[in-house]
Write a protein that holds these residues in place. Structure first.
Motif, PDB file in Angstrom:
ATOM      1  N   GLU A   1      -5.610  -2.124   0.316  1.00 12.27           N
ATOM      2  CA  GLU A   1      -5.468  -2.000  -1.138  1.00 12.27           C
ATOM      3  C   GLU A   1      -4.865  -0.656  -1.573  1.00 12.27           C
ATOM      4  OE1 GLU A   1      -9.920  -1.251  -0.264  1.00 12.27           O
ATOM      5  OE2 GLU A   1      -8.410  -2.682   0.395  1.00 12.27           O
ATOM      6  N   ASP A   2      -4.701   0.263  -0.630  1.00 16.16           N
ATOM      7  CA  ASP A   2      -4.065   1.554  -0.902  1.00 16.16           C
ATOM      8  C   ASP A   2      -2.539   1.495  -0.824  1.00 16.16           C
ATOM      9  OD1 ASP A   2      -6.552   2.931  -1.086  1.00 16.16           O
ATOM     10  OD2 ASP A   2      -6.585   3.217   1.089  1.00 16.16           O
ATOM     11  N   TRP A   3      -1.961   0.322  -0.637  1.00 16.14           N
ATOM     12  CA  TRP A   3      -0.551   0.230  -0.287  1.00 16.14           C
ATOM     13  C   TRP A   3       0.372   0.971  -1.251  1.00 16.14           C
ATOM     14  CZ3 TRP A   3       3.450  -1.957  -3.021  1.00 16.14           C
ATOM     15  CH2 TRP A   3       3.108  -2.776  -4.113  1.00 16.14           C
ATOM     16  N   GLN A   4       0.085   0.952  -2.543  1.00 13.91           N
ATOM     17  CA  GLN A   4       0.964   1.639  -3.493  1.00 13.91           C
ATOM     18  C   GLN A   4       0.895   3.158  -3.318  1.00 13.91           C
ATOM     19  OE1 GLN A   4      -0.645  -0.554  -6.895  1.00 13.91           O
ATOM     20  NE2 GLN A   4       1.449  -1.209  -7.342  1.00 13.91           N
ATOM     21  N   ALA A   5      -0.286   3.692  -3.086  1.00  8.85           N
ATOM     22  CA  ALA A   5      -0.436   5.135  -2.847  1.00  8.85           C
ATOM     23  C   ALA A   5       0.175   5.518  -1.505  1.00  8.85           C
ATOM     24  CB  ALA A   5      -1.908   5.526  -2.909  1.00  8.85           C
TER      25      ALA A   5
END
Length: 169
Positions: free
Chosen positions: A14-18
Motif C-alpha cells: 500500500e506504500d506504492w505511491q510513496a
C-alpha cells in the motif's frame, strides 16, 4: 531532527505511491547511483510499483524507509542473489537535507538492513560507481572496504561499479 522522531520500517504494497515518489527523487538527485534511468522509472506502471513496494514483505529481500512526519527521507534495500554471494545492499538514498552523522538517517537505515542481512550471511556487500566519491567515503565511514573486484556499469556514462564489503557483527 533527532533519531527518536524518525520512523524506520519496511515498505508494504500500500506504500506504492510513496515508493514511486521516493524513487523518482533518488533518480533526480543521483542518477549515477542506481541501475535505472529516470526516464524508465517514469514509465513504470502501478502494478510494478506495487511489486517494488512489497519488497519489504518478501523473503530474501528487504526495502527499508526512513520517515519523518509524513515525509519519506531515506531508503535502503537489500537482496540475496544467492547463498554464495550473501546479502547485497542496494538503492541507498538519504534526502540531501537529512544527510550527515547528526541526522542519523543513514545509520538508522543501515542498522535495520544489517539486522535483516545477518539472517543470510556474515558480510554485507554493495557496489558503488567509481565516479561517486561522496558515496564511497560514506560507505567507508560505515565500515565498508573495497574488495578489489569491479564490473562494468551498464548505463550511460559507463565506467565501473566497485565492490565493497562489510563484516556483520
Amino acid at each position: 531532527m533527532s533519531r527518536s522522531t524518525l520512523l524506520i520500517r519496511t515498505t508494504r504494497e500500500e506504500d506504492w505511491q510513496a515508493v514511486r515518489a521516493l524513487r523518482l527523487e533518488m533518480l533526480r538527485d543521483t542518477p549515477l547511483a542506481y541501475a535505472e534511468t529516470l526516464e524508465h522509472a517514469l514509465q513504470v506502471e502501478e502494478p510494478a510499483w506495487r511489486l517494488r513496494a512489497r519488497r519489504g514483505e518478501t523473503a530474501g529481500q528487504t526495502s527499508v524507509v526512513a520517515i519523518e512526519g509524513a515525509r519519506w527521507v531515506g531508503h535502503m534495500g537489500g537482496y540475496l542473489p544467492d547463498a554464495a554471494t550473501g546479502p547485497v545492499l542496494v538503492a541507498v538514498y538519504v534526502a540531501p537535507d537529512r544527510r550527515g552523522d547528526q541526522a542519523g538517517v543513514a545509520r538508522a537505515l543501515l542498522d535495520e538492513v544489517e539486522r535483516w542481512a545477518r539472517q543470510f550471511g556474515s558480510t554485507l556487500r554493495l557496489e558503488v560507481h567509481e565516479e561517486n566519491p561522496r558515496a564511497r567515503r560514506f560507505y567507508e565511514k560505515l565500515g565498508f572496504t573495497l574488495t578489489g573486484r569491479s564490473r562494468r556499469y551498464e548505463l550511460e556514462p559507463g565506467g565501473l561499479e566497485l565492490e565493497m564489503i562489510k563484516p556483520l557483527a
